[in-house]
Design a protein around this motif. Structure first.
Motif, PDB file in Angstrom:
ATOM      1  N   GLY A 457      -5.497   8.743  24.544  1.00  0.00           N
ATOM      2  CA  GLY A 457      -4.204   8.310  25.074  1.00  0.00           C
ATOM      3  C   GLY A 457      -3.046   8.802  24.239  1.00  0.00           C
ATOM      4  N   GLN A 458      -3.250   8.846  22.911  1.00  0.00           N
ATOM      5  CA  GLN A 458      -2.185   9.369  22.051  1.00  0.00           C
ATOM      6  C   GLN A 458      -1.952  10.850  22.318  1.00  0.00           C
ATOM      7  OE1 GLN A 458      -3.142   9.623  17.923  1.00  0.00           O
ATOM      8  NE2 GLN A 458      -0.991   9.765  17.261  1.00  0.00           N
ATOM      9  N   GLN A 459      -3.049  11.591  22.542  1.00  0.00           N
ATOM     10  CA  GLN A 459      -2.915  13.008  22.814  1.00  0.00           C
ATOM     11  C   GLN A 459      -2.174  13.252  24.119  1.00  0.00           C
ATOM     12  OE1 GLN A 459      -6.925  14.455  22.760  1.00  0.00           O
ATOM     13  NE2 GLN A 459      -7.201  14.093  20.540  1.00  0.00           N
ATOM     14  N   LEU A 460      -2.347  12.339  25.068  1.00  0.00           N
ATOM     15  CA  LEU A 460      -1.690  12.479  26.376  1.00  0.00           C
ATOM     16  C   LEU A 460      -0.316  11.815  26.395  1.00  0.00           C
ATOM     17  CD1 LEU A 460      -4.755  11.787  28.711  1.00  0.00           C
ATOM     18  CD2 LEU A 460      -3.769  14.001  28.103  1.00  0.00           C
ATOM     19  N   GLY A 461       0.069  11.186  25.287  1.00  0.00           N
ATOM     20  CA  GLY A 461       1.364  10.535  25.219  1.00  0.00           C
ATOM     21  C   GLY A 461       1.392   9.154  25.838  1.00  0.00           C
ATOM     22  N   LEU A 462       0.215   8.618  26.162  1.00  0.00           N
ATOM     23  CA  LEU A 462       0.149   7.290  26.763  1.00  0.00           C
ATOM     24  C   LEU A 462       0.022   6.188  25.711  1.00  0.00           C
ATOM     25  CD1 LEU A 462      -2.301   8.098  29.700  1.00  0.00           C
ATOM     26  CD2 LEU A 462       0.205   8.040  29.734  1.00  0.00           C
ATOM     27  N   ARG A 463      -0.382   6.551  24.521  1.00  0.00           N
ATOM     28  CA  ARG A 463      -0.522   5.602  23.400  1.00  0.00           C
ATOM     29  C   ARG A 463       0.197   6.170  22.193  1.00  0.00           C
ATOM     30  NH1 ARG A 463      -3.033   0.438  24.179  1.00  0.00           N
ATOM     31  NH2 ARG A 463      -4.459   0.643  25.946  1.00  0.00           N
ATOM     32  N   ASP A 464       0.666   5.284  21.333  1.00  0.00           N
ATOM     33  CA  ASP A 464       1.306   5.762  20.119  1.00  0.00           C
ATOM     34  C   ASP A 464       0.335   5.663  18.948  1.00  0.00           C
ATOM     35  OD1 ASP A 464       1.217   3.083  19.511  1.00  0.00           O
ATOM     36  OD2 ASP A 464       3.366   2.747  19.779  1.00  0.00           O
ATOM     37  N   LEU A 465       0.761   6.107  17.775  1.00  0.00           N
ATOM     38  CA  LEU A 465      -0.097   6.134  16.594  1.00  0.00           C
ATOM     39  C   LEU A 465      -0.504   4.736  16.145  1.00  0.00           C
ATOM     40  CD1 LEU A 465      -1.426   7.764  14.333  1.00  0.00           C
ATOM     41  CD2 LEU A 465       0.738   7.658  13.072  1.00  0.00           C
ATOM     42  N   VAL A 466       0.379   3.751  16.345  1.00  0.00           N
ATOM     43  CA  VAL A 466       0.070   2.380  15.920  1.00  0.00           C
ATOM     44  C   VAL A 466      -1.168   1.861  16.634  1.00  0.00           C
ATOM     45  CG1 VAL A 466       0.921   0.006  15.844  1.00  0.00           C
ATOM     46  CG2 VAL A 466       2.459   1.905  15.331  1.00  0.00           C
ATOM     47  N   ASP A 467      -1.303   2.184  17.913  1.00  0.00           N
ATOM     48  CA  ASP A 467      -2.490   1.742  18.658  1.00  0.00           C
ATOM     49  C   ASP A 467      -3.760   2.355  18.079  1.00  0.00           C
ATOM     50  OD1 ASP A 467      -0.932   0.238  20.410  1.00  0.00           O
ATOM     51  OD2 ASP A 467      -0.626   1.950  21.755  1.00  0.00           O
ATOM     52  N   VAL A 468      -3.677   3.613  17.698  1.00  0.00           N
ATOM     53  CA  VAL A 468      -4.840   4.279  17.107  1.00  0.00           C
ATOM     54  C   VAL A 468      -5.188   3.663  15.760  1.00  0.00           C
ATOM     55  CG1 VAL A 468      -5.757   6.483  16.261  1.00  0.00           C
ATOM     56  CG2 VAL A 468      -4.352   6.416  18.335  1.00  0.00           C
ATOM     57  N   LEU A 469      -4.163   3.416  14.945  1.00  0.00           N
ATOM     58  CA  LEU A 469      -4.401   2.822  13.634  1.00  0.00           C
ATOM     59  C   LEU A 469      -4.999   1.425  13.767  1.00  0.00           C
ATOM     60  CD1 LEU A 469      -1.160   3.899  11.738  1.00  0.00           C
ATOM     61  CD2 LEU A 469      -3.442   4.889  11.543  1.00  0.00           C
ATOM     62  N   ASP A 470      -4.494   0.650  14.709  1.00  0.00           N
ATOM     63  CA  ASP A 470      -5.033  -0.693  14.937  1.00  0.00           C
ATOM     64  C   ASP A 470      -6.499  -0.633  15.353  1.00  0.00           C
ATOM     65  OD1 ASP A 470      -2.716  -1.986  14.249  1.00  0.00           O
ATOM     66  OD2 ASP A 470      -1.955  -2.108  16.308  1.00  0.00           O
ATOM     67  N   ALA A 471      -6.819   0.275  16.243  1.00  0.00           N
ATOM     68  CA  ALA A 471      -8.199   0.387  16.725  1.00  0.00           C
ATOM     69  C   ALA A 471      -9.128   0.815  15.604  1.00  0.00           C
ATOM     70  CB  ALA A 471      -8.262   1.389  17.882  1.00  0.00           C
ATOM     71  N   ARG A 472      -8.654   1.780  14.793  1.00  0.00           N
ATOM     72  CA  ARG A 472      -9.512   2.264  13.709  1.00  0.00           C
ATOM     73  C   ARG A 472      -9.719   1.163  12.649  1.00  0.00           C
ATOM     74  NH1 ARG A 472      -7.101   6.525  12.763  1.00  0.00           N
ATOM     75  NH2 ARG A 472      -8.515   7.944  13.847  1.00  0.00           N
ATOM     76  N   ALA A 473      -8.647   0.469  12.278  1.00  0.00           N
ATOM     77  CA  ALA A 473      -8.751  -0.605  11.283  1.00  0.00           C
ATOM     78  C   ALA A 473      -9.672  -1.717  11.776  1.00  0.00           C
ATOM     79  CB  ALA A 473      -7.366  -1.162  10.970  1.00  0.00           C
ATOM     80  N   LYS A 474      -9.561  -2.037  13.059  1.00  0.00           N
ATOM     81  CA  LYS A 474     -10.408  -3.093  13.602  1.00  0.00           C
ATOM     82  C   LYS A 474     -11.879  -2.688  13.541  1.00  0.00           C
ATOM     83  CE  LYS A 474     -11.098  -5.914  17.742  1.00  0.00           C
ATOM     84  NZ  LYS A 474     -10.640  -6.189  19.134  1.00  0.00           N
ATOM     85  N   LEU A 475     -12.174  -1.437  13.821  1.00  0.00           N
ATOM     86  CA  LEU A 475     -13.563  -0.990  13.816  1.00  0.00           C
ATOM     87  C   LEU A 475     -14.140  -1.022  12.403  1.00  0.00           C
ATOM     88  CD1 LEU A 475     -15.942   0.053  15.363  1.00  0.00           C
ATOM     89  CD2 LEU A 475     -14.978   2.362  15.266  1.00  0.00           C
ATOM     90  N   TYR A 476     -13.356  -0.570  11.436  1.00  0.00           N
ATOM     91  CA  TYR A 476     -13.826  -0.657  10.053  1.00  0.00           C
ATOM     92  C   TYR A 476     -14.049  -2.103   9.632  1.00  0.00           C
ATOM     93  CZ  TYR A 476     -13.326   4.257   8.710  1.00  0.00           C
ATOM     94  OH  TYR A 476     -13.503   5.614   8.582  1.00  0.00           O
ATOM     95  N   ASP A 477     -13.113  -2.957   9.978  1.00  0.00           N
ATOM     96  CA  ASP A 477     -13.224  -4.369   9.595  1.00  0.00           C
ATOM     97  C   ASP A 477     -14.445  -5.024  10.240  1.00  0.00           C
ATOM     98  OD1 ASP A 477     -10.961  -4.129   8.094  1.00  0.00           O
ATOM     99  OD2 ASP A 477      -9.613  -4.971   9.618  1.00  0.00           O
ATOM    100  N   GLN A 478     -14.747  -4.644  11.465  1.00  0.00           N
ATOM    101  CA  GLN A 478     -15.917  -5.215  12.131  1.00  0.00           C
ATOM    102  C   GLN A 478     -17.206  -4.766  11.460  1.00  0.00           C
ATOM    103  OE1 GLN A 478     -15.151  -3.875  16.129  1.00  0.00           O
ATOM    104  NE2 GLN A 478     -14.250  -5.837  16.756  1.00  0.00           N
ATOM    105  N   ARG A 479     -17.266  -3.531  11.026  1.00  0.00           N
ATOM    106  CA  ARG A 479     -18.465  -3.065  10.329  1.00  0.00           C
ATOM    107  C   ARG A 479     -18.635  -3.795   8.994  1.00  0.00           C
ATOM    108  NH1 ARG A 479     -20.858   1.710  11.785  1.00  0.00           N
ATOM    109  NH2 ARG A 479     -21.203   2.344   9.635  1.00  0.00           N
ATOM    110  N   ILE A 480     -17.529  -3.994   8.285  1.00  0.00           N
ATOM    111  CA  ILE A 480     -17.592  -4.765   7.042  1.00  0.00           C
ATOM    112  C   ILE A 480     -18.044  -6.188   7.326  1.00  0.00           C
ATOM    113  CG2 ILE A 480     -16.193  -5.741   5.178  1.00  0.00           C
ATOM    114  CD1 ILE A 480     -14.504  -3.192   5.269  1.00  0.00           C
ATOM    115  N   GLN A 481     -17.503  -6.775   8.370  1.00  0.00           N
ATOM    116  CA  GLN A 481     -17.879  -8.153   8.718  1.00  0.00           C
ATOM    117  C   GLN A 481     -19.351  -8.246   9.086  1.00  0.00           C
ATOM    118  OE1 GLN A 481     -15.538  -9.793  11.923  1.00  0.00           O
ATOM    119  NE2 GLN A 481     -16.434 -11.841  11.725  1.00  0.00           N
ATOM    120  N   LEU A 482     -19.857  -7.218   9.740  1.00  0.00           N
ATOM    121  CA  LEU A 482     -21.269  -7.226  10.113  1.00  0.00           C
ATOM    122  C   LEU A 482     -22.160  -7.207   8.864  1.00  0.00           C
ATOM    123  CD1 LEU A 482     -23.472  -7.153  12.226  1.00  0.00           C
ATOM    124  CD2 LEU A 482     -23.177  -4.684  12.399  1.00  0.00           C
TER     125      LEU A 482
END
Length: 520
Positions: A457-482
């Motif tokens: 979505g960021q590449q297509l201009g439908l999402r901004d960088l903040v959305d990507v950063l949020d998604a990436r941080a959440k995924l890392y945090d979930q792996r740590i939590q697991l």
């Protein structure tokens, strides 16, 4: 873990028993480590997250293979493997030899064992020998009448009176005496009390060994969690560094947003802070292990396997089955044994109301310069001592012992209730851990797909960088939590076995096996 038949308690006293004794007999720690399942051999070292170049955002947390590469774990089909973990059973063996608190308890137990022969000595013959020299100068009838002359019949022995006329005598004496108790209820009961105290001291050592095993396992799991958390955070930091560079370049070219650049830098700074905290956590866990074991194990690897494939055993049986085994808890056994000690002490005090019967045999020899003082005596006597009145001391002592016995019974009941509560708590914890792991596995998969969608979505201009950063941080945090939940699952598993007195070396090996699977 699936319910299985236990091979026996971890340790109840010295010497070591069960699988731990086998581990000690196996030789060095390295030999024991080699016997662990899924830990034999090692292939070429896997490049860690700190050794690889920063991966692009879509490869950091994409498919399992790319996730493994970004985290420092070899992807499927590669020859590299994760760094082997330090051997938890070997560390526990080292802790048994190193821990000063446990050593103190062992010496106290050995000292308590000497109470038994000391009490038994009161039932055996007591033999005493004595010798003496007596110099005596006195005024008596003979010294006050120096002119006294015995009659003719006595004149034949008149020289024997010389020492008496002078008033000086010199005696040499020696005596041999034997005393044999024929009946002493108090002494008999002291033997039973000493045996109960010795058994209680051994159970204190068993409690200490169990606590030591749990402490070593907790510090080990803390170190494992911190090392894996550090690896994930390091990969997260590298990914954010690349993201900051991309945002900076876009901003410099005039096609980027300053807000996105500031947000990326903020996330990077937070990742650096989290990494430093994870390093402190790892150092603290390793310091605790060094204090307990006298060794400084290395958790160099930060690899994680495909966490989506981790399947935790969940068939633990019914709570009633576990609750019925709480009587085997070493603290419950200790409480029961301390109750026996208190009851034995009450019996010893009550025996003060009973008489004692002793046999006395003696032989004595006295030689002197006064022949009339010389003698050789042999005697035998039976002595009966009957306590009649001691001011109420014995009755008050018995009452005190009875109250102490009641207190020990209450302590035993409390220990049993605490063990039952621990079983219920750990069973609920295990059930919750399994369900939480399953939920996190689904959540991680969903977050991975969302991250891919956000990047497109960021590449297509439908999402901004903040959305990507949020998604990436959440995924890392979930792996740590697991990984944190898996650590808690293993702690709950070990504490459950300890609550029913069934913790043994096999449980430590099972812990190692699961961690090896998590590490990939």
């Amino acid at each position: 873990m699936a319910k299985r038949k236990m091979t026996g308690p971890l340790l109840l006293a010295l010497p070591l028993c069960g699988q731990l004794a086998w581990a000690q007999a196996a030789g060095s720690a390295a030999d024991w480590t080699d016997r662990l399942p899924a830990m034999d051999g090692a292939s070429a070292a896997t490049p860690t997250g700190g050794e690889t170049d920063a991966a692009p955002a879509d490869s950091m947390l994409g498919n399992p293979a790319s996730q493994a590469t970004a985290s420092g774990v070899a992807a499927p089909g590669e020859a590299a493997s994760a760094e082997p973990l330090p051997s938890l059973p070997a560390l526990f063996k080292a802790a048994l030899d190193n821990d000063a608190k446990l050593a103190s308890q062992r010496y106290e137990a050995e000292a308590s064992q000497q109470n038994v022969p000391m009490a038994e000595a009161g039932l055996k013959p007591q033999v005493q020998a004595s010798a003496g020299y007596i110099y005596q100068q006195s005024d008596n009838y003979y010294t006050d009448n120096p002119a006294y002359n015995p009659d003719n019949e006595l004149s034949r022995v008149g020289s024997d009176y010389e020492a008496r006329y002078k008033g000086v005598t010199r005696d040499q004496t020696w005596q041999l005496q034997l005393t044999q108790p024929l009946f002493s209820l108090e002494r008999w009961r002291k033997v039973g009390k000493a045996e109960a105290q010795s058994a209680a001291a051994e159970l204190k050592v068993a409690v200490g060994e169990r606590d030591l095993a749990l402490n070593v396992a907790k510090s080990y799991l803390d170190a494992f969690l911190a090392s894996r958390k550090l690896g994930l955070l390091d990969a997260k930091r590298k990914s954010l560094e690349l993201q900051v560079k991309q945002a900076q370049r876009a901003y410099d070219l005039g096609v980027g947003d300053r807000i996105n650049l500031l947000e990326a830098r903020s996330r990077l700074d937070q990742a650096v802070s989290d990494t430093l905290q994870a390093e402190n956590e790892l150092d603290n866990a390793l310091s605790a292990l060094e204090r307990l074991t006298g060794q400084s194990p290395r958790f160099d690897g930060s690899a994680l396997g495909d966490l989506a494939t981790v399947d935790l055993p969940s068939d633990w049986g019914t709570a009633d089955d576990w609750l019925s085994r709480t009587a085997n808890n070493v603290e419950v056994k200790l409480g029961k044994q301390q109750q026996k000690v208190a009851e034995a002490e009450t019996g010893v005090r009550a025996a003060g109301h009973y008489p004692e019967l002793n046999l006395n045999l003696s032989y004595s020899d006295r030689s002197s310069n006064d022949p009339f003082r010389e003698s050789r005596d042999a005697s035998a006597s039976v002595q009966l001592d009957v306590p009649i009145y001691q001011g109420g001391y014995t009755s008050a002592s018995v009452r005190q012992g009875e109250l102490s016995a009641r207190a020990s019974r209450a302590s035993y009941t409390n220990a049993l209730q605490m063990a039952r509560q621990e079983v219920r708590t750990r069973l609920r914890g295990l059930d919750g851990d399994v369900r939480q792991v399953q939920a996190l596995q689904r959540s991680i998969e969903s977050s991975r797909l969302f991250l891919q969608a956000a990047e497109k979505g960021q590449q297509l201009g439908l999402r901004d960088l903040v959305d990507v950063l949020d998604a990436r941080a959440k995924l890392y945090d979930q792996r740590i939590q697991l990984v944190e939940v898996i650590r808690q699952y293993l702690l709950d598993q070990l504490n459950l076995q300890a609550a029913v007195g069934a913790l043994d070396t096999r449980d430590l090996v099972d812990t190692m096996t699961l961690l090896q699977r998590v590490s990939g």
